[in-house]
Design a protein around this motif. Structure first.
Motif, PDB file in Angstrom:
ATOM      1  N   ALA A 147      12.126   8.083  -6.511  1.00  0.00           N
ATOM      2  CA  ALA A 147      10.736   7.809  -6.866  1.00  0.00           C
ATOM      3  C   ALA A 147      10.285   6.472  -6.299  1.00  0.00           C
ATOM      4  CB  ALA A 147      10.576   7.819  -8.382  1.00  0.00           C
ATOM      5  N   MET A 148      11.150   5.464  -6.369  1.00  0.00           N
ATOM      6  CA  MET A 148      10.809   4.150  -5.818  1.00  0.00           C
ATOM      7  C   MET A 148      10.604   4.223  -4.311  1.00  0.00           C
ATOM      8  SD  MET A 148      13.237   1.460  -7.867  1.00  0.00           S
ATOM      9  CE  MET A 148      12.729   0.119  -6.774  1.00  0.00           C
ATOM     10  N   GLU A 149      11.511   4.934  -3.638  1.00  0.00           N
ATOM     11  CA  GLU A 149      11.384   5.063  -2.185  1.00  0.00           C
ATOM     12  C   GLU A 149      10.074   5.753  -1.815  1.00  0.00           C
ATOM     13  OE1 GLU A 149      13.485   7.412   1.537  1.00  0.00           O
ATOM     14  OE2 GLU A 149      14.736   6.850  -0.177  1.00  0.00           O
ATOM     15  N   ALA A 150       9.721   6.794  -2.564  1.00  0.00           N
ATOM     16  CA  ALA A 150       8.486   7.526  -2.286  1.00  0.00           C
ATOM     17  C   ALA A 150       7.274   6.624  -2.460  1.00  0.00           C
ATOM     18  CB  ALA A 150       8.382   8.741  -3.195  1.00  0.00           C
ATOM     19  N   GLU A 151       7.287   5.806  -3.494  1.00  0.00           N
ATOM     20  CA  GLU A 151       6.156   4.911  -3.745  1.00  0.00           C
ATOM     21  C   GLU A 151       5.995   3.894  -2.623  1.00  0.00           C
ATOM     22  OE1 GLU A 151       3.749   4.713  -6.023  1.00  0.00           O
ATOM     23  OE2 GLU A 151       4.410   6.645  -6.795  1.00  0.00           O
ATOM     24  N   TRP A 152       7.093   3.277  -2.220  1.00  0.00           N
ATOM     25  CA  TRP A 152       7.014   2.270  -1.167  1.00  0.00           C
ATOM     26  C   TRP A 152       6.681   2.887   0.189  1.00  0.00           C
ATOM     27  CZ3 TRP A 152       6.740  -2.796  -1.965  1.00  0.00           C
ATOM     28  CH2 TRP A 152       7.200  -3.299  -3.175  1.00  0.00           C
ATOM     29  N   ALA A 153       7.151   4.118   0.407  1.00  0.00           N
ATOM     30  CA  ALA A 153       6.938   4.767   1.704  1.00  0.00           C
ATOM     31  C   ALA A 153       5.519   5.301   1.854  1.00  0.00           C
ATOM     32  CB  ALA A 153       7.943   5.896   1.890  1.00  0.00           C
ATOM     33  N   THR A 154       4.874   5.711   0.766  1.00  0.00           N
ATOM     34  CA  THR A 154       3.546   6.332   0.866  1.00  0.00           C
ATOM     35  C   THR A 154       2.410   5.321   0.760  1.00  0.00           C
ATOM     36  OG1 THR A 154       3.584   6.794  -1.518  1.00  0.00           O
ATOM     37  CG2 THR A 154       4.332   8.531  -0.053  1.00  0.00           C
ATOM     38  N   GLN A 155       2.691   4.152   0.181  1.00  0.00           N
ATOM     39  CA  GLN A 155       1.647   3.136   0.076  1.00  0.00           C
ATOM     40  C   GLN A 155       1.550   2.379   1.394  1.00  0.00           C
ATOM     41  OE1 GLN A 155      -0.354   2.745  -2.526  1.00  0.00           O
ATOM     42  NE2 GLN A 155       0.675   4.400  -3.644  1.00  0.00           N
ATOM     43  N   HIS A 156       0.354   2.229   1.904  1.00  0.00           N
ATOM     44  CA  HIS A 156       0.161   1.534   3.181  1.00  0.00           C
ATOM     45  C   HIS A 156      -0.294   0.103   2.933  1.00  0.00           C
ATOM     46  CE1 HIS A 156       0.719   5.247   5.364  1.00  0.00           C
ATOM     47  NE2 HIS A 156      -0.168   5.841   4.577  1.00  0.00           N
ATOM     48  N   GLY A 157       0.341  -0.801   3.628  1.00  0.00           N
ATOM     49  CA  GLY A 157      -0.009  -2.209   3.465  1.00  0.00           C
ATOM     50  C   GLY A 157      -1.377  -2.527   4.035  1.00  0.00           C
ATOM     51  N   SER A 158      -1.934  -3.627   3.569  1.00  0.00           N
ATOM     52  CA  SER A 158      -3.264  -4.032   4.019  1.00  0.00           C
ATOM     53  C   SER A 158      -3.223  -4.736   5.363  1.00  0.00           C
ATOM     54  CB  SER A 158      -3.899  -4.957   2.965  1.00  0.00           C
ATOM     55  OG  SER A 158      -3.054  -6.087   2.744  1.00  0.00           O
ATOM     56  N   SER A 159      -2.052  -5.008   5.882  1.00  0.00           N
ATOM     57  CA  SER A 159      -1.909  -5.686   7.167  1.00  0.00           C
ATOM     58  C   SER A 159      -0.611  -5.233   7.822  1.00  0.00           C
ATOM     59  CB  SER A 159      -1.881  -7.203   6.972  1.00  0.00           C
ATOM     60  OG  SER A 159      -0.709  -7.579   6.252  1.00  0.00           O
ATOM     61  N   GLU A 160      -0.438  -5.624   9.064  1.00  0.00           N
ATOM     62  CA  GLU A 160       0.792  -5.274   9.778  1.00  0.00           C
ATOM     63  C   GLU A 160       2.004  -5.892   9.087  1.00  0.00           C
ATOM     64  OE1 GLU A 160       2.879  -5.737  14.193  1.00  0.00           O
ATOM     65  OE2 GLU A 160       0.742  -6.176  13.929  1.00  0.00           O
ATOM     66  N   ALA A 161       1.842  -7.135   8.640  1.00  0.00           N
ATOM     67  CA  ALA A 161       2.951  -7.806   7.957  1.00  0.00           C
ATOM     68  C   ALA A 161       3.310  -7.085   6.660  1.00  0.00           C
ATOM     69  CB  ALA A 161       2.573  -9.255   7.661  1.00  0.00           C
ATOM     70  N   ALA A 162       2.283  -6.641   5.921  1.00  0.00           N
ATOM     71  CA  ALA A 162       2.528  -5.920   4.673  1.00  0.00           C
ATOM     72  C   ALA A 162       3.239  -4.597   4.952  1.00  0.00           C
ATOM     73  CB  ALA A 162       1.219  -5.669   3.941  1.00  0.00           C
ATOM     74  N   ALA A 163       2.846  -3.924   6.026  1.00  0.00           N
ATOM     75  CA  ALA A 163       3.487  -2.666   6.394  1.00  0.00           C
ATOM     76  C   ALA A 163       4.953  -2.892   6.753  1.00  0.00           C
ATOM     77  CB  ALA A 163       2.741  -2.030   7.566  1.00  0.00           C
ATOM     78  N   GLN A 164       5.224  -3.989   7.447  1.00  0.00           N
ATOM     79  CA  GLN A 164       6.600  -4.311   7.803  1.00  0.00           C
ATOM     80  C   GLN A 164       7.433  -4.596   6.558  1.00  0.00           C
ATOM     81  OE1 GLN A 164       6.010  -7.567  10.520  1.00  0.00           O
ATOM     82  NE2 GLN A 164       5.899  -6.226  12.317  1.00  0.00           N
ATOM     83  N   LEU A 165       6.833  -5.309   5.608  1.00  0.00           N
ATOM     84  CA  LEU A 165       7.530  -5.602   4.349  1.00  0.00           C
ATOM     85  C   LEU A 165       7.863  -4.322   3.594  1.00  0.00           C
ATOM     86  CD1 LEU A 165       5.608  -8.724   2.986  1.00  0.00           C
ATOM     87  CD2 LEU A 165       8.007  -8.631   3.684  1.00  0.00           C
TER      88      LEU A 165
END
Length: 206
Positions: A147-165
């Protein structure tokens, strides 16, 4: 009998049934569930083949912390019992052995206790987290980890750095728990070297 029943499912009734005795008979040997847990933990820790005390303080702490992590892995549920304050005599004896080994290598008693507490708390906290993440959520047939992996994988970051994190977080969730723990342990050992170890050992560790 406690180890056969397992710490996760430990009850007086379960242990009594395993021993083929009545609960009243069992109460003569253990006043409550905590007493059963303490006896079980003591036996479990005495059955583990612990490392030797050779080498530098850093090598010693690394070996023993990894051995502790795998000991908790071998007995599911044991780390939860130990970290709520049920401490068997064998745990005190193990702590003394390692602490005295650090004192022999130049640590002050206080710094030896801090170092031992740091690495073994880290091992216990890591194993408790691994067990929690393996549990199944009531709301869905997935493990906490999934469930944690799904949450982190489906949420898109607001910036490139956030996506990398977020990508790094997904990789961390997927990583082998023992390897992830070992990585954190190395950082803690570096901190012990900087803050607690005797001055004359800094160059030796490098």
């Amino acid at each position: 009998a406690v180890l056969a029943v397992g710490f996760r499912d430990l009850t007086f009734a379960g242990v009594a049934e395993r021993l083929s005795v009545g609960q009243a008979t069992l109460y003569r040997h253990a006043a409550n569930r905590d007493a059963l847990v303490r006896m079980g933990l003591d036996l479990a820790l005495r059955r583990i083949e612990w490392p030797d005390l050779e080498g530098s303080w850093r090598e010693l702490l690394e070996r023993w912390s990894l051995a502790s992590w795998h000991a908790w892995e071998h007995y599911p549920g044991a780390v939860t019992e130990a970290t709520r304050g049920v401490v068997p005599a064998s745990m005190v004896e193990l702590s003394d052995r390692i602490g005295l080994a650090l004192v022999d290598r130049g640590f002050s008693p206080r710094n030896a206790v801090l170092a031992v507490d740091l690495v073994f708390d880290l091992a216990a906290d890591s194993r408790r987290g691994v067990e929690a993440m393996a549990a199944t959520l009531e709301s869905q047939p997935a493990s906490v980890r999934q469930a944690m992996e799904a949450e982190w994988a489906t949420q898109h970051g607001s910036s490139e750095a956030a996506a990398q994190l977020r990508g790094e977080m997904v990789r961390a969730i997927r990583e082998d728990p023992a390897a992830w723990f070992h990585g954190k342990l190395r950082i803690v050992l570096a901190g012990i070297d900087h803050e607690l170890a005797p001055e004359h050992t800094h160059e030796e560790q490098r």
